[in-house]
Design an enzyme around this catalytic site. Structure first.
Site, PDB file in Angstrom:
ATOM      1  N   GLN A  32      67.114 -73.987  40.326  1.00 35.40           N
ATOM      2  CA  GLN A  32      68.254 -74.420  41.462  1.00 35.40           C
ATOM      3  C   GLN A  32      68.176 -73.659  42.573  1.00 35.40           C
ATOM      4  O   GLN A  32      68.828 -73.685  43.608  1.00 35.40           O
ATOM      5  CB  GLN A  32      69.589 -74.531  40.632  1.00 35.40           C
ATOM      6  CG  GLN A  32      69.402 -75.849  39.970  1.00 35.40           C
ATOM      7  CD  GLN A  32      71.050 -75.842  39.070  1.00 35.40           C
ATOM      8  OE1 GLN A  32      71.189 -75.378  38.106  1.00 35.40           O
ATOM      9  NE2 GLN A  32      71.836 -76.893  39.703  1.00 35.40           N
ATOM     10  N   ARG A  89      75.395 -64.820  35.035  1.00 36.82           N
ATOM     11  CA  ARG A  89      74.414 -65.659  34.256  1.00 36.82           C
ATOM     12  C   ARG A  89      73.521 -66.450  35.080  1.00 36.82           C
ATOM     13  O   ARG A  89      73.748 -67.156  35.974  1.00 36.82           O
ATOM     14  CB  ARG A  89      75.475 -66.928  33.460  1.00 36.82           C
ATOM     15  CG  ARG A  89      74.528 -67.876  32.908  1.00 36.82           C
ATOM     16  CD  ARG A  89      75.406 -68.920  32.169  1.00 36.82           C
ATOM     17  NE  ARG A  89      74.379 -69.896  31.519  1.00 36.82           N
ATOM     18  CZ  ARG A  89      74.699 -71.270  31.641  1.00 36.82           C
ATOM     19  NH1 ARG A  89      75.692 -71.778  32.111  1.00 36.82           N
ATOM     20  NH2 ARG A  89      73.652 -71.984  31.186  1.00 36.82           N
ATOM     21  N   HIS A 133      66.921 -73.726  31.376  1.00 39.62           N
ATOM     22  CA  HIS A 133      67.674 -74.433  32.053  1.00 39.62           C
ATOM     23  C   HIS A 133      67.113 -75.433  32.704  1.00 39.62           C
ATOM     24  O   HIS A 133      66.781 -75.692  33.922  1.00 39.62           O
ATOM     25  CB  HIS A 133      68.646 -73.537  33.025  1.00 39.62           C
ATOM     26  CG  HIS A 133      69.777 -74.092  33.429  1.00 39.62           C
ATOM     27  ND1 HIS A 133      71.091 -73.420  33.500  1.00 39.62           N
ATOM     28  CD2 HIS A 133      70.095 -75.232  34.257  1.00 39.62           C
ATOM     29  CE1 HIS A 133      71.968 -74.384  34.048  1.00 39.62           C
ATOM     30  NE2 HIS A 133      71.175 -75.317  34.329  1.00 39.62           N
ATOM     31  N   ASN A 177      70.497 -74.548  27.898  1.00 42.54           N
ATOM     32  CA  ASN A 177      71.731 -75.090  28.667  1.00 42.54           C
ATOM     33  C   ASN A 177      71.665 -76.570  28.704  1.00 42.54           C
ATOM     34  O   ASN A 177      70.869 -77.254  28.813  1.00 42.54           O
ATOM     35  CB  ASN A 177      71.394 -74.609  30.086  1.00 42.54           C
ATOM     36  CG  ASN A 177      72.784 -75.257  31.106  1.00 42.54           C
ATOM     37  OD1 ASN A 177      73.922 -74.638  30.831  1.00 42.54           O
ATOM     38  ND2 ASN A 177      72.516 -76.296  31.581  1.00 42.54           N
ATOM     39  N   GLU A 178      72.916 -77.024  28.280  1.00 41.57           N
ATOM     40  CA  GLU A 178      73.279 -78.558  28.045  1.00 41.57           C
ATOM     41  C   GLU A 178      72.028 -79.423  27.528  1.00 41.57           C
ATOM     42  O   GLU A 178      71.349 -80.041  28.261  1.00 41.57           O
ATOM     43  CB  GLU A 178      73.524 -79.052  29.679  1.00 41.57           C
ATOM     44  CG  GLU A 178      74.547 -78.202  30.029  1.00 41.57           C
ATOM     45  CD  GLU A 178      75.104 -78.834  31.563  1.00 41.57           C
ATOM     46  OE1 GLU A 178      74.491 -79.767  31.845  1.00 41.57           O
ATOM     47  OE2 GLU A 178      76.048 -78.323  32.168  1.00 41.57           O
ATOM     48  N   ASN A 305      80.290 -75.664  28.844  1.00 43.85           N
ATOM     49  CA  ASN A 305      80.245 -76.020  30.189  1.00 43.85           C
ATOM     50  C   ASN A 305      81.093 -77.217  30.417  1.00 43.85           C
ATOM     51  O   ASN A 305      81.124 -78.382  29.658  1.00 43.85           O
ATOM     52  CB  ASN A 305      78.969 -76.614  30.950  1.00 43.85           C
ATOM     53  CG  ASN A 305      77.996 -75.375  30.517  1.00 43.85           C
ATOM     54  OD1 ASN A 305      78.241 -74.311  30.071  1.00 43.85           O
ATOM     55  ND2 ASN A 305      76.670 -75.745  30.990  1.00 43.85           N
ATOM     56  N   TYR A 307      83.445 -79.910  33.201  1.00 48.60           N
ATOM     57  CA  TYR A 307      83.601 -80.338  34.608  1.00 48.60           C
ATOM     58  C   TYR A 307      84.997 -81.351  34.825  1.00 48.60           C
ATOM     59  O   TYR A 307      85.755 -81.355  35.809  1.00 48.60           O
ATOM     60  CB  TYR A 307      82.398 -80.719  35.338  1.00 48.60           C
ATOM     61  CG  TYR A 307      81.403 -79.597  35.522  1.00 48.60           C
ATOM     62  CD1 TYR A 307      81.512 -78.856  36.761  1.00 48.60           C
ATOM     63  CD2 TYR A 307      80.644 -79.375  34.558  1.00 48.60           C
ATOM     64  CE1 TYR A 307      80.623 -77.842  36.933  1.00 48.60           C
ATOM     65  CE2 TYR A 307      79.619 -78.182  34.854  1.00 48.60           C
ATOM     66  CZ  TYR A 307      79.471 -77.488  35.918  1.00 48.60           C
ATOM     67  OH  TYR A 307      78.930 -76.411  36.415  1.00 48.60           O
ATOM     68  N   GLU A 375      80.024 -72.297  32.230  1.00 48.03           N
ATOM     69  CA  GLU A 375      80.082 -73.219  33.592  1.00 48.03           C
ATOM     70  C   GLU A 375      81.386 -73.671  33.806  1.00 48.03           C
ATOM     71  O   GLU A 375      82.037 -74.663  32.866  1.00 48.03           O
ATOM     72  CB  GLU A 375      78.991 -74.024  33.766  1.00 48.03           C
ATOM     73  CG  GLU A 375      77.603 -73.605  33.975  1.00 48.03           C
ATOM     74  CD  GLU A 375      76.655 -74.836  33.884  1.00 48.03           C
ATOM     75  OE1 GLU A 375      76.912 -75.857  34.514  1.00 48.03           O
ATOM     76  OE2 GLU A 375      75.293 -74.796  33.576  1.00 48.03           O
ATOM     77  N   TRP A 422      80.750 -72.003  38.292  1.00 47.39           N
ATOM     78  CA  TRP A 422      79.512 -72.708  38.710  1.00 47.39           C
ATOM     79  C   TRP A 422      79.759 -73.049  40.002  1.00 47.39           C
ATOM     80  O   TRP A 422      80.555 -73.691  40.175  1.00 47.39           O
ATOM     81  CB  TRP A 422      79.056 -73.770  37.785  1.00 47.39           C
ATOM     82  CG  TRP A 422      77.776 -74.403  38.321  1.00 47.39           C
ATOM     83  CD1 TRP A 422      77.368 -75.516  39.294  1.00 47.39           C
ATOM     84  CD2 TRP A 422      76.541 -73.895  38.069  1.00 47.39           C
ATOM     85  NE1 TRP A 422      76.237 -75.488  39.608  1.00 47.39           N
ATOM     86  CE2 TRP A 422      75.437 -74.591  38.862  1.00 47.39           C
ATOM     87  CE3 TRP A 422      75.965 -73.141  37.104  1.00 47.39           C
ATOM     88  CZ2 TRP A 422      74.255 -74.385  38.653  1.00 47.39           C
ATOM     89  CZ3 TRP A 422      74.648 -72.891  37.050  1.00 47.39           C
ATOM     90  CH2 TRP A 422      73.687 -73.452  37.726  1.00 47.39           C
ATOM     91  N   GLU A 429      70.895 -79.502  43.641  1.00 48.62           N
ATOM     92  CA  GLU A 429      71.909 -80.186  42.500  1.00 48.62           C
ATOM     93  C   GLU A 429      71.014 -81.215  41.853  1.00 48.62           C
ATOM     94  O   GLU A 429      71.204 -82.562  41.857  1.00 48.62           O
ATOM     95  CB  GLU A 429      73.213 -80.485  42.970  1.00 48.62           C
ATOM     96  CG  GLU A 429      73.922 -81.526  41.936  1.00 48.62           C
ATOM     97  CD  GLU A 429      74.368 -80.638  40.730  1.00 48.62           C
ATOM     98  OE1 GLU A 429      74.399 -79.262  40.741  1.00 48.62           O
ATOM     99  OE2 GLU A 429      74.580 -81.271  39.688  1.00 48.62           O
ATOM    100  N   TRP A 430      69.873 -80.942  41.290  1.00 45.67           N
ATOM    101  CA  TRP A 430      68.833 -81.642  40.569  1.00 45.67           C
ATOM    102  C   TRP A 430      68.619 -83.199  41.444  1.00 45.67           C
ATOM    103  O   TRP A 430      68.549 -82.931  42.454  1.00 45.67           O
ATOM    104  CB  TRP A 430      69.643 -81.917  39.095  1.00 45.67           C
ATOM    105  CG  TRP A 430      69.885 -80.653  38.663  1.00 45.67           C
ATOM    106  CD1 TRP A 430      71.143 -80.161  38.176  1.00 45.67           C
ATOM    107  CD2 TRP A 430      68.848 -79.888  38.028  1.00 45.67           C
ATOM    108  NE1 TRP A 430      70.786 -78.853  37.661  1.00 45.67           N
ATOM    109  CE2 TRP A 430      69.545 -78.694  37.461  1.00 45.67           C
ATOM    110  CE3 TRP A 430      67.609 -79.640  38.148  1.00 45.67           C
ATOM    111  CZ2 TRP A 430      68.883 -77.440  36.999  1.00 45.67           C
ATOM    112  CZ3 TRP A 430      66.877 -78.489  37.725  1.00 45.67           C
ATOM    113  CH2 TRP A 430      67.590 -77.578  37.123  1.00 45.67           C
TER     114      TRP A 430
HETATM  115  O1  IFM Z   1      74.379 -77.871  38.558  1.00 48.71           O
HETATM  116  C1  IFM Z   1      74.407 -78.360  37.273  1.00 48.71           C
HETATM  117  C2  IFM Z   1      73.849 -77.205  36.131  1.00 48.71           C
HETATM  118  O2  IFM Z   1      72.656 -77.055  36.289  1.00 48.71           O
HETATM  119  C3  IFM Z   1      74.148 -77.575  34.892  1.00 48.71           C
HETATM  120  N1  IFM Z   1      75.634 -78.027  34.738  1.00 48.71           N
HETATM  121  C4  IFM Z   1      76.270 -78.897  35.507  1.00 48.71           C
HETATM  122  C5  IFM Z   1      75.903 -78.198  36.951  1.00 48.71           C
HETATM  123  C6  IFM Z   1      76.719 -78.986  38.081  1.00 48.71           C
HETATM  124  O3  IFM Z   1      76.048 -80.679  37.968  1.00 48.71           O
END
Ligand code: IFM
Length: 475
Positions: A32, A89, A133, A177-178, A305, A307, A375, A422, A429-430
């Site tokens: 990223q 991180r 990641h 990660n995730e 993580n 959100y 995150e 984060w 952002e992917w």
């Molecule tokens: O940007 C992502 C991150 O790479 C992984 N967790 C969620 C973030 C926000 O979408």
């Protein structure tokens, strides 16, 4: 749930009532921010392939340049030092270290992270390192990716390489990660690399990610790693109504989003309701005797993580024939009944859901290791003032209220040690490309100039005030 725990009085307004010694950080991930996708021997990853495939990312955005952190890491470490974080991180780029996923290491890649870790330590910042990641070396995807066990074995060798090289400088290791996103968004929904839409493939991927985690933990321990954990994007899931159908849908969503990870990792078993969730799909030939023992090796911490919460209702399966279903077609519809502000990702802002999630996790897992919020943060449409400053009051409110929600969970008995915002920088952002800005620091993608936002200054004030409180408590 109690109201948010904040207190003024130590310098920063609304200082969350977190315990003395609570540690603050910021997080990023290699693909990223690094850019330099073809520099100094780095090999291609699945995200290079995916983002270069027309139609996969918003506006065809790629991570080719991203924030150019590879060339500007000194400036970024200076920003971290100015922020005053205890810990940072970052993630290692597997294809920068091992261009083909296995085989000879890339000396320039090894040196890059040597420099970065040394600079962080010189700035008084403890590094936390994520091994994976989402940037799988393309050469491994070409041999089956996470659908096959060989990738888990390759991941363990990569972990051993990283631990041997950097173990003396890394405070905290995060294996994956995730993994939810790697398995289900990558191999079932196809919205992320490698862009596959498979049912069984995604469930095999989920299992091999877990096996890879367990094998990596073994390697990290053998190399004397200090703290070892994993970062999960656990969801707080609400049912749309009290009906038995919606409650059953909530249970299936719990299995899909949370229990597929938490049960093997924390309880050494597969989710009790996976048959209801996936029918015969889950129990495939990829599972081998002894795997659960590998996956369930004790952890030093669990990374969470968080959100937003999710609400689900029962809904017909999209594919009538179970054989045609993807692993995410579990008969639920996501609703959004939250009458709260939303971020530009479209996510509702509900800080109390984080308290609920942590308290519930703690109640369900008596052996829960200490938790880190690995995150938390928000994307908003930042305003750039004529003088170039960036005013982002919504992000400040989001971070303040979520830290207060963590304080509530701590007051209710959950052992949370620290939190990472984060993200340090606006970044790639992917599939959403560059239109989602999560950073404490704005990145101008034309000039690559960095501008600390108001939230950066606010966070610095909070960290300073909390440190003063910790010192006061020690007296
Ligand atoms: O940007 C992502 C991150 O790479 C992984 N967790 C969620 C973030 C926000 O979408």
């Amino acid at each position: 749930m109690p109201g948010h725990r904040t207190s003024g009085g130590t310098g920063a307004p609304d200082l969350p009532d977190l315990p003395p010694g609570f540690r603050f950080g910021a997080a990023t991930a290699a693909y990223q921010i690094e850019g330099a996708h073809d520099r100094d021997g780095r090999g291609p990853s699945i995200w290079d392939t995916f983002s270069h495939t027309p139609g996969r990312t918003l506006g065809g955005a790629t991570g080719d340049t991203a924030c150019d952190h590879y060339h500007r890491h000194r400036e970024d470490v200076a920003l971290l030092r100015g922020l005053g974080v205890d810990t940072y991180r970052l993630s290692l780029s597997w294809p920068r270290l091992l261009p083909r996923g296995t085989g000879p290491a890339n000396p320039a890649g090894l040196d890059f992270y040597d420099r970065l870790l040394d600079d962080l330590l010189a700035a008084g910042i403890d590094p936390a390192v994520t091994l994976y990641h989402w940037d799988l070396p393309q050469a491994l995807e070409d041999r089956g990716g996470w659908r096959v066990r060989e990738t888990a074995e390759a991941f363990a060798s990569y972990a051993a390489l990283a631990a041997g090289r950097y173990g003396d400088r890394v405070e905290r290791w995060i294996t994956l990660n995730e993994p939810y996103c790697s398995a289900f968004v990558g191999y079932a929904e196809g919205r992320h690399a490698p862009g596959a839409r498979e049912g069984r493939g995604a469930l095999a991927a989920a299992h091999h990610l877990l096996v890879g985690h367990g094998l990596a933990v073994r390697e990290l321990r053998a190399a004397g790693a200090r703290e070892v954990g994993i970062a999960l994007n656990l969801d707080r899931i609400h049912a749309a109504s009290g009906s038995p159908e919606d409650e059953a849908a909530r249970r299936r969503a719990e299995v899909l989003h949370n229990e597929v990870w938490t049960e093997p990792l924390l309880a050494g078993r597969y989710p009790a309701q996976e048959a209801e969730t996936w029918g015969g799909l889950a129990d495939g030939p990829w599972r081998r005797p002894g795997d659960l023992a590998v996956i369930g090796a004790p952890l030093d911490f669990l990374g969470v993580n968080f959100y937003r919460p999710v609400t689900v209702a029962a809904a017909p399966h999209r594919a009538a024939d179970p054989a045609d279903r993807t692993a995410v077609d579990v008969g639920v519809a996501e609703l959004d009944p939250y009458g709260t502000p939303h971020t530009t990702m479209g996510w509702p802002v509900v800080p109390g859901a984080l308290t609920e999630l942590l308290v519930d996790l703690h109640a369900r897992h008596p052996q829960l290791p200490p938790v880190w919020i690995t995150e938390n943060g928000a994307a908003f449409a930042d305003e750039v003032a004529p003088d170039g400053s960036v005013h982002d009051p919504a992000r400040i409110a989001y971070l303040r209220d979520h830290l207060a929600a963590v304080a509530d969970a701590v007051a209710l008995g959950v052992d949370v040690r620290g939190a990472y915002v984060w993200s340090l920088l606006d970044n790639f952002e992917w599939a959403r490309g560059y239109d989602q800005r999560f950073g404490l620091v704005r990145v101008d993608y034309d000039t690559l100039n960095r501008t600390p936002k108001d939230s950066y200054h606010w966070y610095r004030g909070l960290i300073t005030a909390h440190r003063a409180r910790t010192e006061e408590a020690a007296r």
